[in-house]
Scaffold this active site. Structure first.
Site, mmCIF file in Angstrom:
data_model
loop_
_atom_site.group_PDB
_atom_site.id
_atom_site.type_symbol
_atom_site.label_atom_id
_atom_site.label_comp_id
_atom_site.label_asym_id
_atom_site.label_seq_id
_atom_site.Cartn_x
_atom_site.Cartn_y
_atom_site.Cartn_z
ATOM 1 C CE LYS A 1 -33.807 38.345 -24.439
ATOM 2 N NZ LYS A 1 -31.773 37.866 -23.924
ATOM 3 C CE LYS B 1 -30.803 39.315 -18.802
ATOM 4 N NZ LYS B 1 -29.319 38.144 -19.678
#
Ligand code: C2G
Length: 137
Positions: free
Chosen positions: A44, A46
């Site tokens: 993602k 992240k």
């Protein structure tokens, strides 16, 4: 038995996460939470502060959470809905519309996010605090 299912990273667990899970739990009789693994989060884009095992343990410790499973892919949701006989899929409304394709499998509910709190803001505050401390030395 109405089962509610939701997904998230839950990094630096905060009141926004708790309020989301409380409202999700109130939509059924049991709540299952899929916590994003560190590998999935890298996908993602992240980077989490808290590793998966700790993020999952914190969510599992909540009395409103019945089960925690790993979120390892974007595609697992439909299988999870079937596997747990899910009645309602819930996400915060920053995801509004993104999972409407699941509406044939269960109810899809987007709940308003809690304003004024986010993991990103917490990280920024910690970085700023670190900078201030370094400058005071
Ligand atoms: N949330 C909220 N209010 C906030 C922050 C987050 O209601 N102030 C909600 C989000 O909308 C989400 C849940 O809390 O429903 C978890 O947030 P994140 O950990 O940021 O989840 P995210 O990284 O968006 O992962 O497949 C879906 C993804 O795994 C969702």
């Amino acid at each position: 038995m109405n089962t509610v299912l939701t997904y998230g990273t839950f990094d630096l667990f905060h009141i926004g996460h708790l309020r989301l899970l409380e409202r999700a739990r109130a939509l059924g009789d049991r709540l299952i939470v899929a916590v994003s693994t560190d590998t999935f989060n890298e996908g993602k884009g992240k980077r989490t502060v808290i590793p998966y095992a700790d993020r999952a343990a914190i969510v599992q410790a909540l009395k409103i959470v019945d089960e925690v499973i790993p979120e390892e892919s974007w595609e697992q949701k439909r299988d999870d809905i079937r596997r747990f006989n899910v009645t309602t899929f819930v996400m915060g409304d920053d995801w509004a519309g993104k999972f409407d394709d699941l509406k044939d499998a269960c109810d899809v509910v987007y709940l308003p996010r809690t304003d004024g709190i986010s993991t990103t803001e917490l990280k920024q505050s910690m970085a700023l605090l670190g900078q201030i401390i370094r400058e005071l030395r």
